[in-house]
Each structure stands twice: as C-alpha cells, then as structure tokens.
Design a protein around this motif. Structure first.
Motif, PDB file in Angstrom:
ATOM      1  N   SER A 110       0.830  -1.204   0.000  1.00 11.88           N
ATOM      2  CA  SER A 110       0.000   0.000   0.000  1.00 11.88           C
ATOM      3  C   SER A 110       0.867   1.258   0.000  1.00 11.88           C
ATOM      4  O   SER A 110       1.905   1.288   0.661  1.00 11.88           O
ATOM      5  N   PRO A 111       0.432   2.326  -0.705  1.00 10.76           N
ATOM      6  CA  PRO A 111       1.198   3.570  -0.672  1.00 10.76           C
ATOM      7  C   PRO A 111       1.192   4.231   0.707  1.00 10.76           C
ATOM      8  O   PRO A 111       2.052   5.050   1.007  1.00 10.76           O
ATOM      9  N   SER A 112       0.249   3.855   1.541  1.00  9.76           N
ATOM     10  CA  SER A 112       0.230   4.326   2.931  1.00  9.76           C
ATOM     11  C   SER A 112       0.926   3.339   3.848  1.00  9.76           C
ATOM     12  O   SER A 112       1.769   3.710   4.655  1.00  9.76           O
ATOM     13  N   CYS A 113       0.555   2.076   3.741  1.00  5.45           N
ATOM     14  CA  CYS A 113       0.884   1.083   4.756  1.00  5.45           C
ATOM     15  C   CYS A 113       2.005   0.115   4.419  1.00  5.45           C
ATOM     16  O   CYS A 113       2.444  -0.638   5.283  1.00  5.45           O
ATOM     17  N   GLY A 114       2.470   0.088   3.203  1.00  4.37           N
ATOM     18  CA  GLY A 114       3.520  -0.863   2.827  1.00  4.37           C
ATOM     19  C   GLY A 114       4.718  -0.783   3.770  1.00  4.37           C
ATOM     20  O   GLY A 114       5.210   0.305   4.034  1.00  4.37           O
ATOM     21  N   SER A 115       5.154  -1.930   4.280  1.00  6.05           N
ATOM     22  CA  SER A 115       6.285  -1.921   5.215  1.00  6.05           C
ATOM     23  C   SER A 115       7.564  -2.488   4.593  1.00  6.05           C
ATOM     24  O   SER A 115       8.641  -2.346   5.163  1.00  6.05           O
ATOM     25  N   GLN A 116       7.442  -3.115   3.441  1.00  2.00           N
ATOM     26  CA  GLN A 116       8.607  -3.670   2.756  1.00  2.00           C
ATOM     27  C   GLN A 116       8.574  -3.381   1.259  1.00  2.00           C
ATOM     28  O   GLN A 116       9.607  -3.289   0.627  1.00  2.00           O
ATOM     29  N   SER A 117       7.374  -3.269   0.708  1.00  2.89           N
ATOM     30  CA  SER A 117       7.263  -3.021  -0.731  1.00  2.89           C
ATOM     31  C   SER A 117       6.097  -2.079  -1.023  1.00  2.89           C
ATOM     32  O   SER A 117       5.094  -2.068  -0.314  1.00  2.89           O
ATOM     33  N   ILE A 118       6.290  -1.293  -2.090  1.00  3.94           N
ATOM     34  CA  ILE A 118       5.292  -0.320  -2.542  1.00  3.94           C
ATOM     35  C   ILE A 118       5.344  -0.298  -4.073  1.00  3.94           C
ATOM     36  O   ILE A 118       6.210  -0.931  -4.681  1.00  3.94           O
ATOM     37  N   TYR A 119       4.422   0.433  -4.657  1.00  4.95           N
ATOM     38  CA  TYR A 119       4.445   0.592  -6.108  1.00  4.95           C
ATOM     39  C   TYR A 119       5.062   1.942  -6.456  1.00  4.95           C
ATOM     40  O   TYR A 119       4.665   2.981  -5.937  1.00  4.95           O
ATOM     41  N   LEU A 120       6.059   1.887  -7.342  1.00  2.00           N
ATOM     42  CA  LEU A 120       6.704   3.075  -7.876  1.00  2.00           C
ATOM     43  C   LEU A 120       6.456   3.054  -9.373  1.00  2.00           C
ATOM     44  O   LEU A 120       6.909   2.127 -10.062  1.00  2.00           O
ATOM     45  N   GLU A 122       3.819   2.205 -10.921  1.00  2.00           N
ATOM     46  CA  GLU A 122       3.072   0.970 -11.180  1.00  2.00           C
ATOM     47  C   GLU A 122       3.912  -0.301 -11.126  1.00  2.00           C
ATOM     48  O   GLU A 122       3.430  -1.381 -11.468  1.00  2.00           O
ATOM     49  N   LYS A 123       5.167  -0.202 -10.690  1.00  2.00           N
ATOM     50  CA  LYS A 123       6.036  -1.376 -10.582  1.00  2.00           C
ATOM     51  C   LYS A 123       6.301  -1.653  -9.106  1.00  2.00           C
ATOM     52  O   LYS A 123       6.640  -0.745  -8.348  1.00  2.00           O
ATOM     53  N   LEU A 124       6.158  -2.905  -8.677  1.00  2.00           N
ATOM     54  CA  LEU A 124       6.400  -3.285  -7.290  1.00  2.00           C
ATOM     55  C   LEU A 124       7.892  -3.223  -6.995  1.00  2.00           C
ATOM     56  O   LEU A 124       8.698  -3.851  -7.686  1.00  2.00           O
ATOM     57  N   VAL A 125       8.257  -2.423  -5.986  1.00  2.00           N
ATOM     58  CA  VAL A 125       9.662  -2.243  -5.602  1.00  2.00           C
ATOM     59  C   VAL A 125       9.776  -2.273  -4.082  1.00  2.00           C
ATOM     60  O   VAL A 125       8.784  -2.164  -3.369  1.00  2.00           O
ATOM     61  N   GLN A 126      10.995  -2.379  -3.612  1.00  3.27           N
ATOM     62  CA  GLN A 126      11.254  -2.326  -2.179  1.00  3.27           C
ATOM     63  C   GLN A 126      11.075  -0.884  -1.715  1.00  3.27           C
ATOM     64  O   GLN A 126      11.533   0.057  -2.371  1.00  3.27           O
ATOM     65  N   GLY A 127      10.381  -0.704  -0.596  1.00  3.87           N
ATOM     66  CA  GLY A 127      10.156   0.623  -0.052  1.00  3.87           C
ATOM     67  C   GLY A 127       9.049   0.586   0.987  1.00  3.87           C
ATOM     68  O   GLY A 127       8.470  -0.468   1.256  1.00  3.87           O
ATOM     69  N   VAL A 128       8.767   1.746   1.571  1.00  3.00           N
ATOM     70  CA  VAL A 128       7.732   1.840   2.606  1.00  3.00           C
ATOM     71  C   VAL A 128       6.708   2.900   2.231  1.00  3.00           C
ATOM     72  O   VAL A 128       7.013   3.861   1.527  1.00  3.00           O
ATOM     73  N   GLY A 129       5.497   2.706   2.731  1.00  2.00           N
ATOM     74  CA  GLY A 129       4.430   3.669   2.538  1.00  2.00           C
ATOM     75  C   GLY A 129       4.602   4.872   3.458  1.00  2.00           C
ATOM     76  O   GLY A 129       5.422   4.873   4.381  1.00  2.00           O
ATOM     77  N   ILE A 130       3.801   5.892   3.219  1.00  2.00           N
ATOM     78  CA  ILE A 130       3.910   7.145   3.968  1.00  2.00           C
ATOM     79  C   ILE A 130       3.555   6.956   5.439  1.00  2.00           C
ATOM     80  O   ILE A 130       4.278   7.426   6.324  1.00  2.00           O
ATOM     81  N   THR A 131       2.478   6.265   5.732  1.00  2.00           N
ATOM     82  CA  THR A 131       2.092   6.046   7.131  1.00  2.00           C
ATOM     83  C   THR A 131       3.141   5.198   7.842  1.00  2.00           C
ATOM     84  O   THR A 131       3.536   5.501   8.967  1.00  2.00           O
ATOM     85  N   THR A 132       3.608   4.149   7.199  1.00  2.00           N
ATOM     86  CA  THR A 132       4.643   3.307   7.787  1.00  2.00           C
ATOM     87  C   THR A 132       5.883   4.125   8.103  1.00  2.00           C
ATOM     88  O   THR A 132       6.450   4.014   9.196  1.00  2.00           O
ATOM     89  N   ALA A 133       6.318   4.942   7.166  1.00  4.55           N
ATOM     90  CA  ALA A 133       7.506   5.771   7.385  1.00  4.55           C
ATOM     91  C   ALA A 133       7.312   6.682   8.593  1.00  4.55           C
ATOM     92  O   ALA A 133       8.205   6.805   9.439  1.00  4.55           O
ATOM     93  N   MET A 134       6.145   7.305   8.696  1.00  4.53           N
ATOM     94  CA  MET A 134       5.890   8.224   9.800  1.00  4.53           C
ATOM     95  C   MET A 134       5.829   7.491  11.135  1.00  4.53           C
ATOM     96  O   MET A 134       6.379   7.953  12.139  1.00  4.53           O
ATOM     97  N   LEU A 135       5.183   6.321  11.152  1.00  4.51           N
ATOM     98  CA  LEU A 135       5.094   5.546  12.391  1.00  4.51           C
ATOM     99  C   LEU A 135       6.475   5.065  12.832  1.00  4.51           C
ATOM    100  O   LEU A 135       6.828   5.166  14.013  1.00  4.51           O
ATOM    101  N   LYS A 136       7.257   4.550  11.891  1.00 12.55           N
ATOM    102  CA  LYS A 136       8.608   4.079  12.233  1.00 12.55           C
ATOM    103  C   LYS A 136       9.468   5.227  12.765  1.00 12.55           C
ATOM    104  O   LYS A 136      10.204   5.053  13.723  1.00 12.55           O
ATOM    105  N   LYS A 137       9.349   6.387  12.147  1.00 16.66           N
ATOM    106  CA  LYS A 137      10.107   7.554  12.592  1.00 16.66           C
ATOM    107  C   LYS A 137       9.722   7.938  14.019  1.00 16.66           C
ATOM    108  O   LYS A 137      10.522   8.497  14.751  1.00 16.66           O
ATOM    109  N   SER A 138       8.500   7.598  14.414  1.00 14.96           N
ATOM    110  CA  SER A 138       8.012   7.893  15.762  1.00 14.96           C
ATOM    111  C   SER A 138       8.265   6.748  16.739  1.00 14.96           C
ATOM    112  O   SER A 138       7.766   6.775  17.860  1.00 14.96           O
ATOM    113  N   GLY A 139       8.990   5.711  16.299  1.00 13.25           N
ATOM    114  CA  GLY A 139       9.354   4.616  17.190  1.00 13.25           C
ATOM    115  C   GLY A 139       8.388   3.449  17.236  1.00 13.25           C
ATOM    116  O   GLY A 139       8.537   2.547  18.058  1.00 13.25           O
ATOM    117  N   ILE A 140       7.403   3.419  16.351  1.00 14.10           N
ATOM    118  CA  ILE A 140       6.442   2.319  16.311  1.00 14.10           C
ATOM    119  C   ILE A 140       7.034   1.177  15.485  1.00 14.10           C
ATOM    120  O   ILE A 140       7.566   1.402  14.397  1.00 14.10           O
TER     121      ILE A 140
END
Length: 153
Positions: A110-120, A122-140
């Motif tokens: 998911s573009p919000s929730c992906g924790s290991q892969s997202i679409y860039l 329209e191609k599946l690549v390694q990465g994180v969604g926006i919500t995941t990035a924000m939560l991880k940055k906050s220690g979650i």
C-alpha cells in the motif's frame, strides 16, 4: 489487553481502494493469540478519500522520501495526492498516541501502509508507505501480514 494498530482491510473491512478487503486470518489469529486489542485504521479514509477511489502509487521515491520532501505520490489520473496521504499518516499517528500503541500491522504494498514493498510508477519495488515511514520515525514497530513476529509483541 495491549492495543495494536491494524490496517482495517486486514480485519475484513472493505476499505481498499477498490472497495474490497484483504482479510488475513493470520493477522486475526496473531491478535487473538497475543491477547491484543486491534485498533483498525485506514489512512486513506482518515485523509478524506472515498472508497472506492482511484489507484495510487509513488511517482518519485517512497514514504521516507515523502517525509524528506523529495517524494511524490499520484493517483492513476496523475493528480498529486502527496499532501492528502501525509494528512492520513498524521491522523494515524494521532490515533497511535491516543491509544498508546507501540506496534502496528499494516497492509503490504500500500502507498500508505507498505512496510517492505510499494508501487513506484506501477512497478512493485522495495520501499515503505507514507504512514509506515511516519510511524517508524516515531518509534512504532511496523509489521505486515507477510512478516508477523514469531514472539509476542
């Protein structure tokens, strides 16, 4: 019982972009077996997007890039929704703080929730969604249905 933030689609709520769900028995069992209280969220709905809604993907970077102001997220019509998705992530962070969640289980790819892969583009690549990035940055600690922890959280 300890709270855990969970993508609502994994719990069977029809919140995906196409109006369906991603029900995961493994997630439900994990929550039950660890005596956790699920706090269901859909960052896109919290941002005010409708369900169903157009498909979205990153056109530049991923969630970490967006937090660094170098990423961009668009919908299938080319509309820039970066600020909308950031708003949804901030709303999720508010819920985490209100409920004292320390962990989250979010929908992979998911573009919000992906924790290991997202679409860039329209191609599946390694990465994180926006919500995941924000939560991880906050220690979650963020997991997906693909990588649930073996031990209790």
């Amino acid at each position: 019982m300890r709270p855990i933030l969970v993508s609502s689609c994994l719990l069977g709520l029809k919140t995906r972009y196409d109006g369906t769900d991603n029900y995961s028995q493994a997630v439900v069992d994990f929550i039950k077996n660890n005596q956790l209280t699920p706090i269901p969220v859909c960052p896109e709905q919290l941002a005010g997007l409708s369900t169903p809604r157009p498909k979205c993907w990153f056109s530049i970077g991923d969630g970490d890039s967006v937090l660094d102001a170098s990423g961009k997220l668009i919908d299938e019509h080319g509309e820039d929704l970066t600020s909308v998705f950031l708003h949804g992530a901030r709303e999720c962070l508010k819920i985490v703080e209100m409920t004292n969640c320390k962990h989250a289980i979010l929908q992979q790819r998911s573009p919000s929730c992906g924790s290991q892969s997202i679409y860039l583009n329209e191609k599946l690549v390694q990465g994180v969604g926006i919500t995941t990035a924000m939560l991880k940055k906050s220690g979650i600690k963020v997991f997906s249905d693909d990588n649930l922890p073996a031990k209790k959280t």
